[in-house]
Design a protein around this motif. Structure first.
Motif, mmCIF file in Angstrom:
data_model
loop_
_atom_site.group_PDB
_atom_site.id
_atom_site.type_symbol
_atom_site.label_atom_id
_atom_site.label_comp_id
_atom_site.label_asym_id
_atom_site.label_seq_id
_atom_site.Cartn_x
_atom_site.Cartn_y
_atom_site.Cartn_z
ATOM 1 N N UNK A 190 0.769 -0.986 0.046
ATOM 2 C CA UNK A 190 -0.381 -0.137 -0.293
ATOM 3 C C UNK A 190 0.808 1.757 -0.014
ATOM 4 N N UNK A 191 0.813 2.503 -0.679
ATOM 5 C CA UNK A 191 1.475 3.057 -1.443
ATOM 6 C C UNK A 191 0.898 3.990 -2.181
ATOM 7 N N UNK A 192 1.501 5.269 -2.181
ATOM 8 C CA UNK A 192 1.484 6.909 -3.119
ATOM 9 C C UNK A 192 2.431 7.203 -3.321
ATOM 10 N N UNK A 193 2.146 8.045 -4.310
ATOM 11 C CA UNK A 193 3.615 8.943 -4.751
ATOM 12 C C UNK A 193 4.393 8.906 -3.847
ATOM 13 N N UNK A 194 4.541 9.702 -2.175
ATOM 14 C CA UNK A 194 5.108 10.046 -1.883
ATOM 15 C C UNK A 194 6.353 8.757 -0.286
ATOM 16 N N UNK A 195 5.322 7.774 0.000
ATOM 17 C CA UNK A 195 5.613 6.793 0.374
ATOM 18 C C UNK A 195 5.065 5.424 0.251
ATOM 19 N N UNK A 196 5.819 4.347 0.818
ATOM 20 C CA UNK A 196 5.316 2.839 1.251
ATOM 21 C C UNK A 196 4.742 3.275 2.596
ATOM 22 N N UNK A 197 3.095 2.727 2.950
ATOM 23 C CA UNK A 197 2.282 2.902 4.264
ATOM 24 C C UNK A 197 2.935 1.044 4.469
ATOM 25 N N UNK A 198 3.154 0.449 3.926
ATOM 26 C CA UNK A 198 2.960 -1.076 4.282
ATOM 27 C C UNK A 198 3.633 -1.786 3.145
ATOM 28 N N UNK A 199 3.876 -3.238 4.250
ATOM 29 C CA UNK A 199 3.841 -4.272 2.973
ATOM 30 C C UNK A 199 3.157 -5.510 3.606
ATOM 31 N N UNK A 200 2.331 -6.662 3.470
ATOM 32 C CA UNK A 200 2.274 -7.721 4.613
ATOM 33 C C UNK A 200 2.048 -8.079 3.075
ATOM 34 N N UNK A 201 1.966 -10.108 3.941
ATOM 35 C CA UNK A 201 1.960 -11.604 2.897
ATOM 36 C C UNK A 201 0.303 -11.646 2.937
ATOM 37 N N UNK A 202 -0.088 -12.001 2.091
ATOM 38 C CA UNK A 202 -1.394 -12.890 1.844
ATOM 39 C C UNK A 202 -1.430 -14.160 2.298
ATOM 40 N N UNK A 203 -2.086 -14.713 2.970
ATOM 41 C CA UNK A 203 -1.671 -16.592 3.328
ATOM 42 C C UNK A 203 -2.901 -17.118 4.060
ATOM 43 N N UNK A 204 -3.402 -16.816 3.622
ATOM 44 C CA UNK A 204 -5.320 -17.115 3.266
ATOM 45 C C UNK A 204 -5.852 -17.939 2.222
ATOM 46 N N UNK A 205 -6.142 -18.849 1.981
ATOM 47 C CA UNK A 205 -6.580 -19.524 0.844
ATOM 48 C C UNK A 205 -8.259 -19.761 0.828
ATOM 49 N N UNK A 206 -8.717 -19.802 -0.291
ATOM 50 C CA UNK A 206 -10.324 -20.627 0.148
ATOM 51 C C UNK A 206 -10.505 -21.051 -0.930
ATOM 52 N N UNK A 207 -11.623 -21.523 -1.519
ATOM 53 C CA UNK A 207 -12.012 -22.036 -2.986
ATOM 54 C C UNK A 207 -14.096 -22.213 -3.053
ATOM 55 N N UNK A 208 -13.702 -21.909 -4.236
ATOM 56 C CA UNK A 208 -15.466 -22.385 -4.438
ATOM 57 C C UNK A 208 -15.771 -23.688 -4.547
ATOM 58 N N UNK A 209 -14.646 -24.454 -5.033
ATOM 59 C CA UNK A 209 -15.381 -25.825 -5.432
ATOM 60 C C UNK A 209 -15.633 -26.509 -5.125
#
Length: 149
Positions: free
Chosen positions: A130-149
């Motif tokens: 998550x960022x804008x033209x001036x700075x990065x507010x933060x980063x994080x990894x996505x680790x949840x998974x689901x399926x509609x199948x």
């Protein structure tokens, strides 16, 4: 001299925590979902406490796993609220509703559900920035998974 060294060391170590700040995305609302049409959809909520009072921001999804990037046909996606918007800014919602629901991306290569789940659950295949033209507010990894199948 020794004090200056320790101060620099402490600042660099504490800065590392900001670089990969898992709290920028609210974990219980963050997931990758395999749709019944063999598409992958990313969903997450931005923790507005980390936006430092800014009114606008961008979101970039980085695909770090080579096989997943090949299946999606891209290594990075910059998008707006509901669909890819060529990296345009997203307006901060003051009521805490900064929930991002990305349009599903078709998988160009079939991946087994268990393989996809393992990639995502290990927590290093997909990161959110998550960022804008001036700075990065933060980063994080996505680790949840689901399926509609």
């Amino acid at each position: 001299m020794r004090t200056v060294f320790y101060l620099i060391l402490m600042l660099s170590v504490s800065g590392c925590g900001l670089f990969m700040d898992q709290d920028i995305i609210v974990s219980k609302y963050a997931e990758a979902t395999l749709t019944k049409n063999n598409e992958l959809q990313f969903k997450f909520k931005i923790n507005e406490d980390y936006l430092n009072g800014e009114d606008m921001f961008k979101v970039k999804v980085n695909i770090h796993d080579e096989k997943l990037a090949e299946a999606l046909g891209t290594e990075e996606i910059i998008y707006g609220e509901e669909e890819v918007v060529n990296g345009e800014y997203i307006e901060v919602k003051k009521n805490g509703g900064n929930y991002i629901l990305m349009a599903p991306l078709p998988l160009n290569i079939d991946l087994h559900i268990a393989e996809l789940e393992k990639m995502i659950a290990e927590g290093n295949a997909v990161s959110i920035e998550v960022f804008n033209g001036k700075e990065v507010f933060g980063r994080g990894y996505l680790s949840n998974f689901s399926t509609e199948l």
